[in-house]
Enzyme design. Structure first.
Site, PDB file in Angstrom:
ATOM      1  N   PHE A  25       0.855  -1.178   0.000  1.00 49.06           N
ATOM      2  CA  PHE A  25       0.000   0.000   0.000  1.00 49.06           C
ATOM      3  C   PHE A  25       0.898   1.237   0.000  1.00 49.06           C
ATOM      4  O   PHE A  25       1.915   1.253   0.692  1.00 49.06           O
ATOM      5  CB  PHE A  25      -0.864  -0.049   1.270  1.00 49.06           C
TER       6      PHE A  25
ATOM      7  N   ASP B 240       1.808  -6.163   7.641  1.00 48.32           N
ATOM      8  CA  ASP B 240       0.642  -5.282   7.638  1.00 48.32           C
ATOM      9  C   ASP B 240      -0.574  -6.176   7.390  1.00 48.32           C
ATOM     10  O   ASP B 240      -0.665  -6.841   6.350  1.00 48.32           O
ATOM     11  CB  ASP B 240       0.791  -4.227   6.539  1.00 48.32           C
TER      12      ASP B 240
ATOM     13  N   TYR C 210     -11.036  -0.516  10.569  1.00 47.63           N
ATOM     14  CA  TYR C 210     -12.264  -0.048   9.895  1.00 47.63           C
ATOM     15  C   TYR C 210     -12.621  -0.889   8.669  1.00 47.63           C
ATOM     16  O   TYR C 210     -13.606  -0.621   8.020  1.00 47.63           O
ATOM     17  CB  TYR C 210     -12.164   1.435   9.522  1.00 47.63           C
ATOM     18  N   LYS C 211     -11.789  -1.888   8.337  1.00 47.27           N
ATOM     19  CA  LYS C 211     -12.103  -2.735   7.179  1.00 47.27           C
ATOM     20  C   LYS C 211     -12.920  -3.940   7.668  1.00 47.27           C
ATOM     21  O   LYS C 211     -14.057  -3.772   8.078  1.00 47.27           O
ATOM     22  CB  LYS C 211     -10.801  -3.114   6.460  1.00 47.27           C
TER      23      LYS C 211
ATOM     24  N   ARG D 199     -12.609  -3.780  -7.672  1.00 47.01           N
ATOM     25  CA  ARG D 199     -12.263  -4.638  -6.540  1.00 47.01           C
ATOM     26  C   ARG D 199     -13.541  -5.003  -5.798  1.00 47.01           C
ATOM     27  O   ARG D 199     -14.284  -4.132  -5.347  1.00 47.01           O
ATOM     28  CB  ARG D 199     -11.306  -3.858  -5.641  1.00 47.01           C
TER      29      ARG D 199
HETATM   30  C1  PLP Z   1      -6.087   0.433   4.412  1.00 48.67           C
HETATM   31  C2  PLP Z   1      -4.634   0.257   4.486  1.00 48.67           C
HETATM   32  C3  PLP Z   1      -3.826   1.203   5.135  1.00 48.67           C
HETATM   33  C4  PLP Z   1      -4.436   2.467   5.653  1.00 48.67           C
HETATM   34  O1  PLP Z   1      -3.638   3.167   6.539  1.00 48.67           O
HETATM   35  P1  PLP Z   1      -4.278   4.358   7.362  1.00 48.67           P
HETATM   36  O2  PLP Z   1      -3.180   4.899   8.162  1.00 48.67           O
HETATM   37  O3  PLP Z   1      -5.414   3.793   8.163  1.00 48.67           O
HETATM   38  O4  PLP Z   1      -4.832   5.357   6.389  1.00 48.67           O
HETATM   39  C5  PLP Z   1      -2.461   0.933   5.245  1.00 48.67           C
HETATM   40  N1  PLP Z   1      -1.931  -0.208   4.727  1.00 48.67           N
HETATM   41  C6  PLP Z   1      -2.693  -1.119   4.098  1.00 48.67           C
HETATM   42  C7  PLP Z   1      -2.066  -2.367   3.562  1.00 48.67           C
HETATM   43  C8  PLP Z   1      -4.063  -0.904   3.942  1.00 48.67           C
HETATM   44  O5  PLP Z   1      -4.808  -1.793   3.298  1.00 48.67           O
END
Ligand code: PLP
Length: 420
Positions: free
Chosen positions: A126, A205, A230-231, A380
């Site tokens: 990400f 992660d 939040y996911k 997705r």
């Molecule tokens: C959703 C997501 C994030 C989001 O990070 P935030 O700090 O909450 O904005 C980071 N890494 C991955 C792999 C994600 O899927």
């Protein structure tokens, strides 16, 4: 392959998790939500918990609520999340965002390996993860090489690539367990063991895995982990993230942010920082208490369903979806952007089409299906096993078929807007 609606309904009637769907708020029965991997749904119980939090805990009890319950939440809810990710009590905390937790843990990891000069990640990570690695390197005087594992097919990472990049100069390997675009999932145990054999630390992660696939941080031997709530955890927009530090590292790893909540005695108000002797040193400032009840409700539901059952249903959903894509959508030019091998994928499926962006616009604006879009051409489809039904999957594919048959995507421009 039976592509009838009856077949989907029959699968739902045999689903042991089917009743969880009614425990979530839903004002629009016709709307098909395929984005639970980006923002999970609202559990009904959360609404009552907020009524209590607002009126009783904040309204009536005011600051007394800190000692009555709030102060325990980052560690207590962390302990519940630990059960979802195969960690032990006292190894997880809920605090800050994923981005900030990554920063704290990567900085700590680099300090634990002062003689090494390589950070390993992959081209699928990400963006925020990669940016954090770049900023850590920058703060450390740009002395690291950031090496990214490459993909041959744009969907997965081959094992030989891993072996050719992780070496004795590697300080830390930082990867997403399930990658956000293609849904590729690493063999985390094998990779962690390999990295350890080279003396490197490993950070996972877990944003796209927690709550949908089994995670076994202790069994893998993972050193650090982060993940959002939040996911698949249904903790609500912007809810704080979690972090994990393996027991054996907690007294050695130093956070880069020395905040008062990470001190061994926050309310002694000492003038000199002395880090807490456990994972709590990775707390920084006052916790976002307003978000914690929602996280707890979300996590409780996942624990009640059981991660093995969730994974079983997730595999059934994604396999069914892939079958329908092959049968119904491939003739319209769709390609699968996700591994076919169930052991190599998480709980979302990307389908690719050169008109992907406009098809996604038509899905949201004309067909009442809400997925998301990831550049350059991925639609997705998030399958949240707690509440996504087989009928949802069937209806999504059927509505995409209608968009293609009637060329509804031509009603939209391919100019990108806002949050996709
Ligand atoms: C959703 C997501 C994030 C989001 O990070 P935030 O700090 O909450 O904005 C980071 N890494 C991955 C792999 C994600 O899927």
């Amino acid at each position: 392959m039976d592509t009838s609606l009856d077949f989907a309904r029959n699968l739902d009637s045999q689903d042991p998790l089917a009743s969880f769907r009614d425990e979530f708020y839903s004002a629009e029965p016709d709307m098909i939500y395929m984005d639970g991997n980006s923002l999970g749904r609202l559990p009904l119980e959360t609404i009552d918990r907020y009524d209590h939090l607002l009126k009783k805990e904040w309204g009536d009890r005011l600051i007394r609520s800190w000692n009555e319950k709030w102060i325990t939440w980052p560690a207590a809810i962390g302990d519940k999340i630990a059960k979802l990710v195969g960690a032990s009590e006292g190894e997880c905390l809920v605090a800050d965002s994923t981005t900030i937790n990554l920063f704290k843990l990567i900085m700590a990891a680099l300090d634990l390996k002062p003689d090494r000069r390589k950070i390993v990640s992959d081209v699928f990570n990400f963006p925020t993860d990669l940016y954090v690695l770049q900023s850590c390197n920058h703060l450390k005087g740009d002395r690291y090489q950031i090496a990214l594992l490459n993909s041959r097919d744009g969907v997965s990472i081959d094992w030989d690539e891993i072996e050719s990049v992780i070496d004795e100069n590697t300080a830390v390997v930082s990867l997403s367990h399930v990658v956000f675009k293609s849904g590729f999932m690493y063999d985390a145990k094998r990779l962690t063991e390999y990295a350890h054999s080279k003396g490197a630390l490993v950070l996972w992660d877990l944003c796209h895995s927690t709550g949908s696939v089994p995670v076994a941080l202790n069994e893998w031997g993972a050193d650090f982990a982060v993940g959002c709530t939040y996911k698949y955890l249904n903790g609500g927009p912007g809810s704080p993230a979690f972090l994990f530090v393996r027991k054996g590292l907690q007294e050695k790893a130093m956070p880069p942010i020395w905040g008062w909540y990470g001190d061994s005695k926050p309310f002694a108000f000492d003038l000199e920082y002395s880090p807490a002797g456990d994972v709590r040193r990775f707390l920084s400032g006052t916790s976002s208490i307003m978000s914690y009840p929602a996280i707890e409700c979300g996590v409780d539901k996942l624990l009640e369903a059981g991660i093995e059952q969730l994974r079983k249903k997730s595999i059934a959903l994604s396999s069914y979806l892939i079958d329908l894509v092959d049968e119904v959508l491939a003739p319209y030019g769709f390609k699968l952007g996700t591994p076919r091998d169930v052991n190599l994928r998480g709980s979302h499926v990307s389908i690719q089409h050169e008109e992907g962006y406009r098809i996604n616009c038509a899905l949201i604006n004309e067909m009442n299906v809400v997925p998301d879009f990831r550049e350059p051409n991925n639609i997705r489809l998030g399958l949240a096993p707690l509440y996504t039904s087989f009928e949802d999957v069937w209806t999504t594919v059927e509505r995409i078929r209608v968009i293609m048959a009637e060329e509804k995507y031509t009603h939209f421009s391919s100019t990108r807007i806002g949050v996709t």
